[in-house]
Design an enzyme around this catalytic site. Structure first.
Site, short mmCIF file in Angstrom:
data_model
loop_
_atom_site.label_atom_id
_atom_site.label_comp_id
_atom_site.label_asym_id
_atom_site.label_seq_id
_atom_site.Cartn_x
_atom_site.Cartn_y
_atom_site.Cartn_z
N HIS A 1 -43.91 3.81 -42.05
CA HIS A 1 -45.30 3.44 -41.81
C HIS A 1 -45.34 2.52 -40.59
CE1 HIS A 1 -44.31 -0.43 -43.58
NE2 HIS A 1 -44.14 0.08 -44.79
N HIS B 1 -42.74 -0.33 -40.01
CA HIS B 1 -41.45 0.05 -39.45
C HIS B 1 -41.57 0.23 -37.93
CE1 HIS B 1 -41.31 1.75 -43.67
NE2 HIS B 1 -40.27 0.93 -43.66
N CYS C 1 -33.41 -6.27 -58.70
CA CYS C 1 -34.54 -5.48 -58.19
C CYS C 1 -33.97 -4.30 -57.42
CB CYS C 1 -35.44 -6.32 -57.28
SG CYS C 1 -36.71 -5.33 -56.45
N CYS D 1 -35.35 -4.04 -53.76
CA CYS D 1 -34.69 -4.92 -52.79
C CYS D 1 -33.18 -4.69 -52.74
CB CYS D 1 -34.94 -6.38 -53.15
SG CYS D 1 -36.64 -6.93 -53.00
N CYS E 1 -40.50 -8.58 -59.41
CA CYS E 1 -40.08 -9.01 -58.08
C CYS E 1 -41.31 -9.45 -57.28
CB CYS E 1 -39.37 -7.87 -57.35
SG CYS E 1 -39.10 -8.16 -55.59
N HIS F 1 -41.92 -6.63 -54.47
CA HIS F 1 -42.29 -5.27 -54.84
C HIS F 1 -43.27 -5.19 -56.01
CE1 HIS F 1 -38.63 -4.37 -52.48
NE2 HIS F 1 -39.29 -3.26 -52.19
N LYS G 1 -49.93 -6.86 -47.70
CA LYS G 1 -48.78 -6.18 -47.11
C LYS G 1 -48.88 -4.69 -47.44
CE LYS G 1 -43.72 -6.44 -46.90
NZ LYS G 1 -43.23 -5.17 -47.43
N LYS H 1 -46.96 1.83 -50.10
CA LYS H 1 -47.27 3.23 -50.41
C LYS H 1 -47.96 3.36 -51.77
CE LYS H 1 -45.68 5.51 -46.83
NZ LYS H 1 -46.51 6.41 -46.03
#
Length: 525
Positions: free
Chosen positions: A21, A24, A130, A133, A155, A158, A307, A310
């Site tokens: 996305h 990145h 996690c 991670c 987490c 996430h 943040k 997806k």
């Protein structure tokens, strides 16, 4: 840094569990801008990127798609991650995959050295893990779950439940490096940047380091531990080594390359800065190798204040932006609009407004007007300046000043500040042309020398802009250079941009640098 020095810069290697996305792409573009700038400065530059393909997360993703982990990785690399580099015009010198033989060999040699030197031992560990991670979590890294995860610890990154794992693994004596790391942070204050990330990591290490579990025996997708093939190497211990194996670590025939390139500058997201600024330098210290030059943890891209994710349908594909605005506008916007090192919000309204005001009207229209006037009033021949007035000298002084300011900002990784400095010249040139009115001078033959001076001064400034902006908007810069420049654009020293080489005549631009576009409809994820 003196021009000609080695400048080895890396992006993180990205997990192949999903498609890229704009977050990145943001990291890739930032590293690419820094690499292009240093190349054009004359530094011995090397840009590395790649993919992280081992670990439990990849195994689970591949299994859910009924393919092997290697088949899944091959598919994602060829269909998504390598195409990303073309989508946003990345000039990487190498692309490493953690499934490359060169990498696996280097990891095993590194691990064997640490084992032989007494930095690795076998033991048991129990903790909250996690998978997202690929990391055991401290209690401070966990928060109370909400919605379907209410009543569970999740987490903080996430927002998914962690797993309680108990394993008999091999451990790296990371606790031995607590004081050496704190000494490093104190002696090299700019090792971790920005200051907010540095403070967080220093505080974390001061709380005390525990030894790191660096193998897994509960699954087999990974690099085998060389002295015990029932274990695979912990994915982060494996992945961090890519920065060394990519430039020849572990290969005697490539030792000279490693010594030439190493150490590196790492550009990473702030959420993985801890791995790069704690675990990685500790590993290097144990192996007797130099630590990285810098670790820069940039902020997150936010959509609607959150943040990108997806699962929350806030992950925007880079193509959704480039197909509307073009690649150069994508690169420019994210380097200009967001303070590098801080979180930044993306919005379709903001990128559209900046595209129209700054790229189409500010820079693109400026270039078209200057070239058109030289073509019209001097048949395309670059006019020779006569006596310079104070306003002309002010433009020359601005060229020199913004060049030095931008170069200094790049040295500090202040990419947005570099763009802001360069844009002062865009604004100065637009104001200069408005004030000097070359179209009015052209009506008076007695003002012919003044017209020549004004257009020569404007063109000189435009060429300086072309050189300075080439790392940010390479396609537009090369198109413009073909109209006004002499020789290769990349051969013009960027830290001496005002000394650029002009062609004897200008050529009309083949097309508008930044064509006007209609207000785009926000794309859905």
């Amino acid at each position: 840094m003196p021009a000609g020095d080695s400048f080895y810069i890396t992006t993180p290697i990205f997990y192949v569990n999903d498609v890229p996305h704009i977050g990145h792409a943001y990291t890739e573009v930032a590293a690419d801008v820094l690499a292009r700038w240093h190349r054009q400065r004359g530094d011995d530059t090397w840009l590395l990127t790649g993919t992280d393909e081992h670990g439990q997360k990849i195994l689970r993703t591949a299994t859910s798609h009924d393919v092997t982990p290697k088949e899944w990785a091959d598919k994602l690399v060829e269909e998504s991650w390598k195409p990303l580099l073309q989508t946003v015009n990345i000039s990487n010198d190498d692309f490493i995959r953690t499934t490359d033989t060169r990498h696996e060999t280097g990891v095993q040699r590194f691990l064997q050295k640490l084992y032989d030197d007494g930095f690795i031992y076998q033991g048991e560990f129990e903790g909250f893990y996690c998978v997202g991670c690929e990391e055991y979590k401290q209690p401070s890294d966990l928060v109370d779950g909400t919605g379907p995860f209410e009543g569970q610890q999740v987490c903080a990154i996430h927002s998914k439940p962690v797993e309680l794992l108990k394993e008999s693994n091999y451990f790296f004596r990371m606790s031995d490096f607590e004081k050496p790391l704190l000494d490093l942070y104190e002696q090299q204050a700019d090792f971790i940047q920005p200051e907010s990330v540095r403070n967080e990591i220093v505080s974390f290490v001061k709380q005390g380091l525990r030894d790191l579990s660096i193998s897994r025996a509960s699954f087999d997708w990974g690099i085998k531990v060389p002295w015990d093939d029932a274990h695979v190497v912990y994915v982060w211990f494996d992945a961090l080594l890519n920065y060394a194996t990519a430039v020849g670590y572990g290969e005697p025939s490539e030792r000279a390359d490693f010594e030439r390139r190493w150490p590196a500058v790492h550009i990473v997201g702030k959420d993985i800065a801890r791995f790069h600024a704690v675990i990685w330098p500790a590993m290097l210290m144990a192996a007797g190798l130099p630590v990285p030059k810098h670790v820069f943890g940039h902020g997150w891209l936010l959509v609607g204040g959150e943040k990108m994710s997806k699962s929350k349908l806030t992950g925007i594909a880079p193509q959704q932006i480039t197909e509307t605005f073009g690649v150069d506008a994508f690169r420019y916007y994210f380097m200009r609009a967001i303070t590098f090192g801080q979180d930044g919000n993306f919005s379709w309204e903001d990128i559209s407004a900046r595209y129209q005001a700054e790229l189409a009207n500010g820079f693109g229209n400026l270039a078209s007007r200057i070239i058109a006037m030289i073509t019209r009033y001097f048949d395309g021949t670059v006019p020779v300046a006569a006596e310079l007035q104070a306003v002309d000298l002010a433009i020359r002084e601005t060229e020199v000043r913004v060049t030095a300011a931008a170069d200094e900002a790049i040295e500090r990784f202040a990419i947005n500040e570099a763009v802001s400095s360069i844009w002062e010249l865009v604004d100065a040139l637009n104001g200069y042309i408005t004030e000097q009115e070359p179209w009015a001078l052209a009506k008076d033959e007695a003002q012919r020398n003044r017209l020549a001076t004004v257009l020569n001064t404007a063109l000189r400034g435009l060429g300086t802009l072309t050189v300075l902006l080439s790392p940010f908007v390479p396609e537009a810069a090369h198109k413009l250079w073909a109209s006004i420049g002499q020789g290769e654009l990349t051969s013009q020293n960027i830290d001496r941009a005002p000394e650029w080489s002009s062609a004897p005549s200008v050529e009309p631009l083949p097309s508008t640098l930044f064509p006007r576009i209609e207000q785009p409809e926000p794309a859905t994820a």
